[in-house]
Design a protein around this motif. Sequence first.
Motif, PDB file in Angstrom:
ATOM      1  N   GLY A  70       0.816  -1.205   0.000  1.00 39.09           N
ATOM      2  CA  GLY A  70       0.000   0.000   0.000  1.00 39.09           C
ATOM      3  C   GLY A  70       0.849   1.255   0.000  1.00 39.09           C
ATOM      4  O   GLY A  70       0.557   2.216  -0.729  1.00 39.09           O
ATOM      5  N   TYR A  71       1.906   1.256   0.791  1.00 40.72           N
ATOM      6  CA  TYR A  71       2.823   2.396   0.793  1.00 40.72           C
ATOM      7  C   TYR A  71       3.526   2.519  -0.552  1.00 40.72           C
ATOM      8  O   TYR A  71       3.692   3.626  -1.087  1.00 40.72           O
ATOM      9  CB  TYR A  71       3.859   2.206   1.905  1.00 40.72           C
ATOM     10  CG  TYR A  71       4.957   3.247   1.903  1.00 40.72           C
ATOM     11  CD1 TYR A  71       4.762   4.520   2.435  1.00 40.72           C
ATOM     12  CD2 TYR A  71       6.205   2.951   1.343  1.00 40.72           C
ATOM     13  CE1 TYR A  71       5.775   5.468   2.423  1.00 40.72           C
ATOM     14  CE2 TYR A  71       7.225   3.889   1.319  1.00 40.72           C
ATOM     15  CZ  TYR A  71       7.002   5.151   1.862  1.00 40.72           C
ATOM     16  OH  TYR A  71       8.007   6.090   1.838  1.00 40.72           O
ATOM     17  N   MET A  72       3.904   1.401  -1.116  1.00 42.85           N
ATOM     18  CA  MET A  72       4.641   1.397  -2.383  1.00 42.85           C
ATOM     19  C   MET A  72       3.790   1.949  -3.520  1.00 42.85           C
ATOM     20  O   MET A  72       4.269   2.750  -4.334  1.00 42.85           O
ATOM     21  CB  MET A  72       5.092  -0.031  -2.705  1.00 42.85           C
ATOM     22  CG  MET A  72       5.951  -0.148  -3.946  1.00 42.85           C
ATOM     23  SD  MET A  72       6.516  -1.858  -4.166  1.00 42.85           S
ATOM     24  CE  MET A  72       7.426  -1.692  -5.699  1.00 42.85           C
ATOM     25  N   MET A  73       2.509   1.549  -3.585  1.00 41.87           N
ATOM     26  CA  MET A  73       1.704   2.007  -4.718  1.00 41.87           C
ATOM     27  C   MET A  73       1.327   3.480  -4.588  1.00 41.87           C
ATOM     28  O   MET A  73       1.034   4.140  -5.586  1.00 41.87           O
ATOM     29  CB  MET A  73       0.455   1.143  -4.887  1.00 41.87           C
ATOM     30  CG  MET A  73      -0.651   1.345  -3.887  1.00 41.87           C
ATOM     31  SD  MET A  73      -2.096   0.378  -4.402  1.00 41.87           S
ATOM     32  CE  MET A  73      -3.191   0.633  -3.011  1.00 41.87           C
ATOM     33  N   ASP A  74       1.359   4.038  -3.378  1.00 39.72           N
ATOM     34  CA  ASP A  74       1.134   5.477  -3.220  1.00 39.72           C
ATOM     35  C   ASP A  74       2.408   6.280  -3.478  1.00 39.72           C
ATOM     36  O   ASP A  74       2.334   7.454  -3.829  1.00 39.72           O
ATOM     37  CB  ASP A  74       0.626   5.773  -1.803  1.00 39.72           C
ATOM     38  CG  ASP A  74      -0.884   5.671  -1.714  1.00 39.72           C
ATOM     39  OD1 ASP A  74      -1.531   5.594  -2.772  1.00 39.72           O
ATOM     40  OD2 ASP A  74      -1.415   5.663  -0.594  1.00 39.72           O
ATOM     41  N   THR A  75       3.561   5.644  -3.302  1.00 41.22           N
ATOM     42  CA  THR A  75       4.836   6.331  -3.484  1.00 41.22           C
ATOM     43  C   THR A  75       5.381   6.184  -4.898  1.00 41.22           C
ATOM     44  O   THR A  75       5.783   7.168  -5.536  1.00 41.22           O
ATOM     45  CB  THR A  75       5.873   5.800  -2.484  1.00 41.22           C
ATOM     46  OG1 THR A  75       5.356   5.919  -1.152  1.00 41.22           O
ATOM     47  CG2 THR A  75       7.176   6.584  -2.584  1.00 41.22           C
ATOM     48  N   LEU A  76       5.400   4.954  -5.402  1.00 38.61           N
ATOM     49  CA  LEU A  76       5.994   4.672  -6.709  1.00 38.61           C
ATOM     50  C   LEU A  76       4.968   4.533  -7.827  1.00 38.61           C
ATOM     51  O   LEU A  76       5.340   4.527  -9.000  1.00 38.61           O
ATOM     52  CB  LEU A  76       6.836   3.397  -6.633  1.00 38.61           C
ATOM     53  CG  LEU A  76       7.975   3.400  -5.607  1.00 38.61           C
ATOM     54  CD1 LEU A  76       8.696   2.063  -5.625  1.00 38.61           C
ATOM     55  CD2 LEU A  76       8.946   4.536  -5.883  1.00 38.61           C
ATOM     56  N   GLY A  77       3.706   4.384  -7.452  1.00 40.70           N
ATOM     57  CA  GLY A  77       2.665   4.262  -8.463  1.00 40.70           C
ATOM     58  C   GLY A  77       2.066   2.876  -8.522  1.00 40.70           C
ATOM     59  O   GLY A  77       2.672   1.889  -8.110  1.00 40.70           O
ATOM     60  N   ARG A  78       0.838   2.812  -9.072  1.00 36.89           N
ATOM     61  CA  ARG A  78       0.154   1.524  -9.210  1.00 36.89           C
ATOM     62  C   ARG A  78       0.904   0.620 -10.200  1.00 36.89           C
ATOM     63  O   ARG A  78       1.099  -0.567  -9.953  1.00 36.89           O
ATOM     64  CB  ARG A  78      -1.260   1.735  -9.728  1.00 36.89           C
ATOM     65  CG  ARG A  78      -2.322   2.129  -8.722  1.00 36.89           C
ATOM     66  CD  ARG A  78      -2.053   3.339  -7.912  1.00 36.89           C
ATOM     67  NE  ARG A  78      -3.269   3.900  -7.309  1.00 36.89           N
ATOM     68  CZ  ARG A  78      -3.269   4.623  -6.227  1.00 36.89           C
ATOM     69  NH1 ARG A  78      -2.142   4.877  -5.588  1.00 36.89           N
ATOM     70  NH2 ARG A  78      -4.402   5.122  -5.753  1.00 36.89           N
ATOM     71  N   LYS A  79       1.314   1.212 -11.331  1.00 32.13           N
ATOM     72  CA  LYS A  79       1.925   0.407 -12.388  1.00 32.13           C
ATOM     73  C   LYS A  79       3.212  -0.257 -11.921  1.00 32.13           C
ATOM     74  O   LYS A  79       3.369  -1.486 -12.053  1.00 32.13           O
ATOM     75  CB  LYS A  79       2.198   1.272 -13.620  1.00 32.13           C
ATOM     76  CG  LYS A  79       2.911   0.509 -14.724  1.00 32.13           C
ATOM     77  CD  LYS A  79       3.255   1.383 -15.904  1.00 32.13           C
ATOM     78  CE  LYS A  79       4.089   0.605 -16.924  1.00 32.13           C
ATOM     79  NZ  LYS A  79       4.414   1.417 -18.111  1.00 32.13           N
ATOM     80  N   LEU A  80       4.146   0.503 -11.382  1.00 32.63           N
ATOM     81  CA  LEU A  80       5.430  -0.058 -10.974  1.00 32.63           C
ATOM     82  C   LEU A  80       5.254  -1.103  -9.875  1.00 32.63           C
ATOM     83  O   LEU A  80       5.974  -2.113  -9.840  1.00 32.63           O
ATOM     84  CB  LEU A  80       6.369   1.048 -10.500  1.00 32.63           C
ATOM     85  CG  LEU A  80       7.792   0.615 -10.132  1.00 32.63           C
ATOM     86  CD1 LEU A  80       8.462  -0.077 -11.323  1.00 32.63           C
ATOM     87  CD2 LEU A  80       8.612   1.803  -9.672  1.00 32.63           C
ATOM     88  N   SER A  81       4.287  -0.880  -8.986  1.00 32.67           N
ATOM     89  CA  SER A  81       4.040  -1.832  -7.901  1.00 32.67           C
ATOM     90  C   SER A  81       3.529  -3.167  -8.432  1.00 32.67           C
ATOM     91  O   SER A  81       3.704  -4.203  -7.784  1.00 32.67           O
ATOM     92  CB  SER A  81       3.021  -1.247  -6.915  1.00 32.67           C
ATOM     93  OG  SER A  81       3.513  -0.059  -6.328  1.00 32.67           O
TER      94      SER A  81
END
Length: 475
Positions: A70-81
């Motif tokens: 959840g932290y990753m998709m808010d920081t790096l984006g949905r696509k990259l996650s």
Amino acid sequence: MFKSGTHRQVFATVAASMSIFISGMWLGWPSSVGEKFAKHQTDVEVTYDELSWIVCLMDLGNFISPVFAGYMMDTLGRKLSIVVLGPLFIVSWLLTLYVPSIWALYGARLMAGIGKGMSYTVVPVFLGEIAGVKIRGALGSVFTIQLSSGFLFEVIVGPFLTYRTLNKVSAVMPVLFFLMFLWMPESPYYLLKKGREAKAAKCLQWYRCDSEITSELHQMDVNVQKEMENQATFYELFTNRKNFKALMVVVTACIAQRAGGISCLLAYSPLFLPEPAPIIGKFEYIMIFATMLVVVNFIGLALVDKVGRKPLLIFSEVSSGLITFTFGVYYFLKDHAGLTSFTWLPYLCHFSFAIALAIGVGFIPVVFLGEMFPVNVRSHCSAIASITMALASFVSNKIFLVISRTYGYYTMFWGFTVVNFICAYFAYRYAVETTGKTFQEIQDILEESVKNDDRQKSKAKQNDEVKTICCMKQL
């Protein structure tokens, strides 16, 4: 290549949800290789105790990854996650091929669980944000179809391949997933959240296959700006009553999905289904069970945007409860009344449960997850939902054999019945209908439902006060 925006959204949905297909393959893998381990047909010698740890470590990985995802998709984006899941799953399968040790299998299953937890956290949000209003429910149901299809793939192919060949074939799928999804545009909602309006417009144009997206983009931007006024923290989930109500609806649906019986039916069907199986063999029935999970999901896909989310969810949970109750009656009579006939009944229940689950509760939590929450807390809600499913699955799988061997299978099946009925009542009482609604309309409906709850509580309190006064006058 794509004739319409719908085709592009469907392709993006299939590409993203292939990560769920791979997770389903890992779910079905123990069923395919368990007998091979027992017959020493693998590169690694595995005891039954070690096999139980191999099975459970996937749930552990699923439990620990959602918050990070959840932290990753808010920081790096949905696509990259989602993209990083490709290398993660590739390594997990390569461990089974090139590192012949029990610890490599532990690591592979743990990594698979981490990937599953990340998929369950990020993919529903991504699908909800790229889908058009009219097909959002149908696209969300593809998520569960992919999971069931992955499980079915391993169950059907596994018995006919050697251990190494099965792992080689399985390792191809994350490569295909990575190559397919790598070219997908980012979620327009995420880009607007980061203030990248021009890029968001370009991505939305791709998903809609239309240059006239000004109105929709403006509405998205308004929604994002309004939703981002509140700080994106877990605290916001529990202090905002509208968000908390939506969270409880999703969490109870997730509990019904995983603790209502399906996890144990997937893992332990060969143990509790009685012998002899009617007409065909026991494992053929398990294949039919996996097939029905896939086929009926397509029916749910066709119905979810016509019948509605809430009616399908309630029907599915009530039906599942009735089926697990019947399961329990059979095993109770078998243990306490010496029942030796009607061995066809648990097989009928087994088959029926797949239909009941797949028509609603098997996929609707994912649909709700992608559309019921404002963008500022969507990733946190997705993480909590993933953790809930992982915990419910882990607990039910761990206690099933212990309780069943001590108190009988009927005890666990009646426990599933209680879970299903309680969750069905909760859905009837608190779930709101989201079919055909924009994100803003859904938020307005949730806001109004909270106000209605307040009015009902206030009215009930007034009635209690009136009754109290009347009783005092009578005294």
